[in-house]
Enzyme design. Structure first.
Site, short mmCIF file in Angstrom:
data_model
loop_
_atom_site.label_atom_id
_atom_site.label_comp_id
_atom_site.label_asym_id
_atom_site.label_seq_id
_atom_site.Cartn_x
_atom_site.Cartn_y
_atom_site.Cartn_z
N GLU A 23 0.69 -1.27 0.17
CA GLU A 23 -0.01 -0.09 0.06
C GLU A 23 1.24 1.23 -0.05
OE1 GLU A 23 -2.57 1.48 -0.42
OE2 GLU A 23 -4.54 0.27 0.02
N ASN A 50 -10.23 5.27 1.99
CA ASN A 50 -9.46 5.01 0.64
C ASN A 50 -9.62 6.00 -0.18
OD1 ASN A 50 -7.51 2.85 0.67
ND2 ASN A 50 -9.25 1.49 1.04
N ASP A 100 -10.14 1.30 -3.87
CA ASP A 100 -9.05 1.29 -3.25
C ASP A 100 -8.26 2.81 -3.34
OD1 ASP A 100 -6.64 0.43 -1.30
OD2 ASP A 100 -7.94 -1.47 -1.27
#
Length: 297
Positions: free
Chosen positions: A19, A155, A207
């Protein structure tokens, strides 16, 4: 429109939950985190040199600063990490009013230098106990302010090229929406929330994200193996089918900011297939320079 451009899987970059990827022009390297693996990673795409630093807790996102140091958001607060020394600063940069059982998740730095990031529960995600914060260093010592709560899985944070529009998504299964806000660069305030894009009916939930030089929003469709380019009007003009099912966060990098790098996660930790690796995608589009977080004054 669906498209399959040149996509490379970068060897050795597998993570449990990759991430927070960003491009550092000072060193021409990529930085990102492995949330479940509790690590910060750096890759030089030219030499393929990879460094992995262990962290004491789960990192959610990172931000560049005007020096080599990085801001790392972890459950107990914001920390500074020195890649030269390979260590965190001895004390947290700031400890938020985070509730027990929560951690930092996605974040992005505005063009003006404020780090905005969200928190999410480590327990029952049906409970909307996450919140959105922003760090401002302009007051001298710096301060943390709370935008709002009532979020499940924060997100998709990103900012328009002129810094006047902010994007925030909630990845929770029953929501899976992206909102846009009027963003006030001078104060960091988010106002006039409206729906930007609803992923209902699509394979992937929203996301991480980034914005390109044309102001288009790139969304990692987690669980659906797709990367979307969405125009400022909220229309999909490009869908890239990916060799990973669980893409998590895109950023543009390289000296000309024309390569899109994309993290992913591996829910099975199977170590087979490309899920969990970083992808390099030649999209034909150009990104924007990554802003630096202003730490103080």
């Amino acid at each position: 429109m669906s498209r399959r451009p040149e996509i490379r899987v970068l060897e050795g970059t597998r993570c449990e939950v990759g991430e927070g990827i960003l491009w550092c022009p000072r060193r021409n390297v990529l930085f990102w985190v492995d949330i479940k693996g509790r690590a910060l990673l750096r890759l030089d795409p030219l030499t393929e040199a990879l460094t992995r630093w262990p962290l004491p807790d789960q990192p959610g996102c990172i931000a560049l600063t005007a020096t080599d140091a990085l801001v790392v958001a972890m459950p107990e607060g914001l920390h500074l990490f020195d890649p030269v020394a390979g260590a965190l600063a001895p004390h947290a940069l700031l400890t938020p009013e985070a509730a027990a059982g929560h951690r930092a998740n996605d974040g992005a730095t505005s063009r003006g230098g404020r780090l905005h990031y969200g928190t999410m529960t480590l327990g029952d995600r049906s409970v909307a106990s996450g919140a959105l914060y922003h760090w401002s260093g302009e007051a001298g010592a710096g301060q943390l302010a709370r935008h709002f709560g009532g979020l499940h899985i924060v997100n998709g944070l990103a900012f328009s090229p002129d810094d006047r529009t902010a994007y925030v998504a909630d990845s929770y299964e029953s929501l899976r929406r992206i909102w846009q806000f009027d963003h006030e660069p001078e104060t960091g305030a988010f106002t006039n929330r409206s729906l930007f894009f609803d992923t209902a009916g699509r394979a992937g939930r929203p996301d991480g994200a980034c914005v390109d030089a044309d102001g288009c929003y790139w969304m990692a469709g987690v669980g659906g193996g797709e990367l979307l380019r969405i125009t400022p009007a909220g229309q999909v003009d490009l869908c890239i089918e990916l060799p990973v099912t669980w893409p998590t966060k895109p950023c543009f990098g390289g000296p000309d900011l024309r390569t899109l790098y994309l993290t992913s996660l591996d829910p099975s930790s199977s170590e087979s297939g490309p899920d969990g690796a970083v992808l390099a995608i030649e999209t034909g589009h150009q990104g924007l320079p990554e802003p630096v977080c202003i730490l103080n004054g």
